[in-house]
Scaffold this motif. Structure first.
Motif: not given
Length: 669
Positions: A466, A469, A474-475, A477, A480, A529-530
């Motif tokens: 969390e 992100y 950016n997933i 990054s 993650i 994603v979030m």
């Protein structure tokens, strides 16, 4: 901490009780009057002092009943904060209690002073460990108060019995500075705490302090982001701190509220990564088996109710119990019945994806989501929900069957939704066996002795996902995806379901409206994603007591100010589950005698909408007030700190946003 640390009858515990005997900030008897001069002179005395704080400060989760009054779990009775005008300002508030902080401050400062002077006998390693624990306890207690109150006085000394000094110390500091203070204390604690000091992991460790550091930073970073511009953050419109102490405006240490939020997210990610890297390869694995006889193996299942939790490396700290020493609890009895009336809601069940990694409403190969029975849900759902959701006909106990106890339920019955008794009733029809043991010997009321988890390493992986992100959007990054897949693999997923992109691609926000976590500041998220990071956190930590804190920091309650929320349980009407109950016993007419909700309202059981008379404050659903994100300051504190002890407006304190300064009045907004 071994069990002996919970049942100490030494002078240390008696001293602790003396120090916290009063509740009000200004009413503390100076501890120098009651602490023997010859105390704090040996490492065993310092240990005894530290031990006394474990039961009052260190957290633990017994069973999986700790997310009640949220959207995923709910009890037999609704929480007053969701009804119009029921939560009111009080003259007093027991949560505004500085006794623990005062006691820790005195103990910590006395220990540090005498240790620096060489006046404490014993092992330096032991003494430093206990000093680290005291720093941790101060930080953790402050974190609890931060969640309740926001801005707080920052105290590092046990203040003298002098009214002027006590009033001056009442000045509330901005919440982000309080969070920085908490993190600084945890950093100091980490310099003292030892690796492997307690092989049983019953005491605070450096890893525990690091995990809590990431938790605090994530909480504050999220709060600053989602409450930006409101009275709930410094310099937000109407922030009460400006009227009292910051007439020219507040300057954030990092320059702005956005930079301050980023500062905390970065700390959260870095601290969480430190723990995640250490434990990602030893997460306890879910085999997908619901144990029904000796020899059925599922470490993930048994981890949550083990008597000895030290065998699970990803449990960073846990609380031990011991029947022989009468240090016991009753959580296993709750698992045998309806979780002490705290049931999983329909929303809680629907948060879990299916075994293919897709949400319930998506297209699945070979099956269609079916919630007409508990068994049909379990058949294809997330392996975590499949093992924990209780189904009629399953064995509840099969170990030590000769034990003479009265509260074991050998076979899970149909959910007793008609029993209004909070002890044994099923509020929603859904209940969990998370934390269960299948051991009849543990089912004696008030004599369970299995352990209680305080902190798990898996939380660090979820926190990193969390926070990272939030920083990058950016997933791909950092780590993650690596951590996300590690959590899902340990949870029992396989194939494409391990990849979170499977879930993300199938997410339809129009089908997620019942999930409070799909909202922030009253608006539904648009970033899948979030949202799915939040979903994963919910499913992994279900019932472990973090949901309400997450919903608060995400500002996820706002939408109920405009549209009431209807809490629902299992699909009762027009399903095979309706046939579990004698039709003659069902009363659904909306009267005060009704024991089930009307099918005209919903096919799903609505636990708070059975009685639709005017006396039921929840008959039209949950509502919300913005003020309810924080607790109201007690009026007595304003009077105690005012120069004339009568004029609230002269106090250096200020009320939390949208709460009045008159006792027995509800929130204004």
């Amino acid at each position: 901490m071994k069990i002996k640390t919970f049942k100490i009858l030494s002078s240390a515990l008696l001293l602790s009780a003396t120090l916290v005997s009063c509740e009000d900030f200004l009413d503390k008897e100076p501890p120098s009057y009651v602490i023997p001069e010859d105390y704090y002179r040996s490492d065993d005395q310092i240990q005894a002092i530290a031990n006394g704080f474990y039961t009052s400060v260190a957290p633990s989760t017994l069973g999986a009943f700790s997310d009640g009054a949220t959207d995923i779990q709910t009890g037999m009775y609704a929480d007053g904060k969701y009804a119009e005008g029921q939560w009111k300002v009080g003259m007093g508030n027991s949560n505004w209690d500085w006794g623990t902080i005062r006691s820790v401050n005195y103990s910590l400062n006395t220990t540090l002073d005498r240790y620096a002077k060489g006046e404490i006998k014993g092992s330096a390693r032991n003494i430093e460990q206990y000093i680290g624990e005291l720093y941790f306890f101060r930080a953790y207690r402050y974190y609890s108060m931060l969640r309740n109150w926001g801005d707080l006085p920052i105290l590092t000394e046990a203040l003298p019995d002098d009214e002027a000094a006590l009033v001056a110390a009442c000045k509330r500091r901005p919440r982000n500075e309080v969070a920085r203070f908490i993190i600084a204390n945890l950093d100091t604690a980490r310099t003292y705490l030892k690796d492997n000091f307690d092989p049983m992991r019953n005491r605070v460790s450096r890893d525990v302090a690091t995990l809590v550091k990431s938790r605090v930073a994530l909480f504050e970073g999220s709060w600053l982001k989602y409450f930006k511009g409101t009275p709930f953050v410094p310099n937000g419109e109407g922030w009460p701190g400006k009227a009292k102490d910051y007439n020219a405006g507040y300057e954030y240490p990092s320059g702005s509220v956005d930079s301050e939020s980023e500062y905390f997210f970065r700390i959260a990610a870095e601290s969480a990564e430190e723990i995640a890297e250490k434990y990602k390869g030893v997460l306890t694995q879910n085999t997908g088996i619901v144990p029904q006889e000796e020899g059925d193996v599922n470490p993930y299942f048994y981890m949550f109710g083990a008597v000895d939790m030290s065998v699970y490396p990803d449990i960073l700290m846990w609380r031990a119990y011991d029947k022989s020493k009468e240090v016991v609890h009753s959580s296993e009895v709750g698992v045998q019945f309806g979780n002490w009336g705290v049931g999983v809601t329909r929303n809680g069940v629907e948060r879990f994806v299916m075994q293919d990694g897709k949400p319930w409403y998506a297209q699945h190969d070979g099956y269609t989501y079916d919630d007409s029975t508990i068994g049909s849900i379990r058949e294809y759902t997330d392996p975590r929900l499949s093992i924990f959701l209780k189904e009629p006909g399953q064995k509840n106990v099969f170990k030590n069957m000769d034990a003479s106890v009265t509260h074991a339920v050998p076979v899970e019955p149909y959910p007793n939704i008609l029993n209004g008794n909070g002890d044994k009733g099923y509020s929603t029809g859904y209940s969990l066996r998370k934390g269960g043991t299948f051991d009849k010997a543990l089912c004696e009321n008030l004599y369970s002795y299995n352990g209680a988890i305080s902190f798990r390493a898996t939380e660090a992986l979820l926190t990193y996902m969390e926070a990272e992100y939030q920083l990058t959007g950016n997933i791909n990054s950092g780590r993650i995806l690596e951590y996300w897949k590690a959590v899902r693999t340990a949870a029992g997923f396989s194939g494409d379901a391990v990849d979170p992109m499977t879930t993300i691609a199938a997410t339809d926000f129009s089908k997620e409206k019942s999930d409070w976590a799909s909202y922030s500041a009253g608006e539904q998220l648009t970033d899948p994603v979030m949202y799915n990071i939040r979903r994963e956190r919910c499913c992994e930590l279900l019932g472990e007591g973090l949901r309400s804190y997450d919903l608060a920091r995400w500002r996820s309650y706002d939408q109920m100010m405009d549209e009431p929320y209807h809490v629902e349980g299992f699909r009762f009407w027009n399903s095979p589950m309706q046939e579990w109950y004698d039709p003659k016993s069902l009363v659904s007419d909306g009267s005060s005698s009704a024991n089930v909700s009307s099918p005209e309202l919903s096919e799903y059981l609505r636990p708070y909408e059975k009685n639709m008379t005017s006396g039921n404050l929840y008959r039209n659903g949950y509502t919300w007030k913005m003020a309810h994100y924080l607790q109201p300051m007690p009026i007595r504190q304003f009077l105690l700190t005012a120069p004339d002890h009568a004029s609230v407006e002269l106090s250096p304190l200020y009320q939390n946003p949208y709460w009045p300064t008159t006792a027995d009045m509800p929130a204004e907004k």
